[in-house]
Design an enzyme around this catalytic site. Sequence first.
Site, PDB file in Angstrom:
ATOM      1  CB  CYS A 102       2.468   2.777   9.915  1.00  0.00           C
ATOM      2  SG  CYS A 102       2.057   1.446   8.696  1.00  0.00           S
ATOM      3  CB  SER A 129      -1.459  -3.741   1.089  1.00  0.00           C
ATOM      4  OG  SER A 129      -0.406  -4.366   1.748  1.00  0.00           O
ATOM      5  CB  ALA A 130      -1.192  -9.217  -0.501  1.00  0.00           C
ATOM      6  CG  HIS A 131       0.406  -7.136   4.907  1.00  0.00           C
ATOM      7  ND1 HIS A 131       0.131  -6.699   6.391  1.00  0.00           N
ATOM      8  CD2 HIS A 131       0.424  -5.889   4.417  1.00  0.00           C
ATOM      9  CE1 HIS A 131       0.580  -5.492   6.478  1.00  0.00           C
ATOM     10  NE2 HIS A 131       0.523  -4.989   5.351  1.00  0.00           N
ATOM     11  N   GLY A 155       0.726  -1.135  -0.139  1.00  0.00           N
ATOM     12  CA  GLY A 155       0.179   0.210   0.128  1.00  0.00           C
ATOM     13  C   GLY A 155       0.925   1.311   0.001  1.00  0.00           C
ATOM     14  CB  THR A 156       3.888   2.341   1.860  1.00  0.00           C
ATOM     15  OG1 THR A 156       3.205   2.225   3.288  1.00  0.00           O
ATOM     16  CG2 THR A 156       4.909   3.478   1.746  1.00  0.00           C
ATOM     17  CG  ASN A 175      -5.024   3.733   9.391  1.00  0.00           C
ATOM     18  OD1 ASN A 175      -5.614   4.834   8.924  1.00  0.00           O
ATOM     19  ND2 ASN A 175      -3.732   3.546   9.901  1.00  0.00           N
ATOM     20  CB  THR A 191      12.839  -9.073 -10.252  1.00  0.00           C
ATOM     21  OG1 THR A 191      14.286  -8.748 -10.793  1.00  0.00           O
ATOM     22  CG2 THR A 191      12.503 -10.460 -10.123  1.00  0.00           C
ATOM     23  CD  GLN A 242      -6.851  -1.237   7.437  1.00  0.00           C
ATOM     24  OE1 GLN A 242      -7.579  -2.041   7.976  1.00  0.00           O
ATOM     25  NE2 GLN A 242      -5.753  -0.931   7.901  1.00  0.00           N
TER      26      GLN A 242
END
Length: 389
Positions: free
Chosen positions: A325, A199-201, A71-72, A151, A237, A179
């Site tokens: 964060c 974001s995946a996590h 996300g960042t 968040n 990559t 979120q």
Amino acid sequence: MKRIYLDYAATTPADPEVIKAMSPYFTERFGNASSLHSFGREARSAVEQARKTVALFLGAKPEEIIFTSGGTESNNFVLKGIADANKSKGNHLIISAIEHHAITKPCKFLEKQGFKVTYLKVDRYGLVDLQDLKRAITDKTILISVMHANNEIGVIQPIKEIGKIAKEQEIHFHTDAVQTFGHLPVNVDQLNLDLLSCSAHKLYGPKGVGALYVREGTKILPFMHGGDQENDRRASTRNVAGIVGFGRAVELAGEKIGREEKRLISLRDKLIRGVLDNIGRTRLNGHPAKRLPNNVNVSVKYIEGESMVLNLDLEGIACSTGSACASSILDPSHVLLALGLPHELAHGSLRFTLGRYTKEEEINYVLEVLPKIVGKLRSMSPLYKTKKK
């Protein structure tokens, strides 16, 4: 000792199905997705399948999805990429006062480069006023960025209406959906979005991978330079295993969305009622209804949030005072201050965020333990003793 995790807004555990999907791409299918040989083609095929999955979930085209590190990076990409590509048109950006630091800090950087940023005030619940937004727009405005849901306090913004205003004014509109993506329905056309970060996590995928949606035709310059990956829009990559895991996490979210939302709202509301009814001098932060299904943010007078977090941790309960964060920053939350809370009340906040594995008995345990901790800390608080006299 019990271990109860109630910090799902900070991160989520990777789903076993996600790990299973990722595993082959660390070993037998380890190829570089840019290589021409069969190992590379195999990895590239998996990346493109994940891209289709993410795009389908958003109602977007696969070529409108750029994989990033999270996300960042996606937020930095939007702010700096749009500013750089559109500076001949204007130098003004609009964001809300309660954005994540992944939005506010790039904006501070851009201000040093000569751009102007309007920080929209929010009401006592954290909501942006649409009339304030209309008044803030100038003929130099090139981007509006307002997060889908906050968040810290979980408030859900009127994104569709903000997008309509941006569209009418022909201004690019971005939302930080970190979120909400995978937890609430998000369709880029229905919400009038040009750009979206995720974001995946945050949805039971791996850390270190995310995506940026960029509507076809949007004028944006690359944020990172090097190779020609991601159609020459994001060098580096590709994180093949991470991207595959992201795709699988999105598939699982699609299967659970809706049912999961109802279950979490029930647990969330039980926790809110339990805290407000059983602990005096507390308040709910954020909107009572327009909030994320899993978010509980409360302020407890006369004691500090960090003390409560540490004492809860000793009882096996993991929660936070706000954004992970910003956990090393001693200043009170800029989000809570924007709601109008005084510093001492902003310092006394607790955030519980529920998730896929949260059980009702865990909520019951928090409601059993927290009043005792508050009572103990208040008995040691000089401020509390002064107020009681």
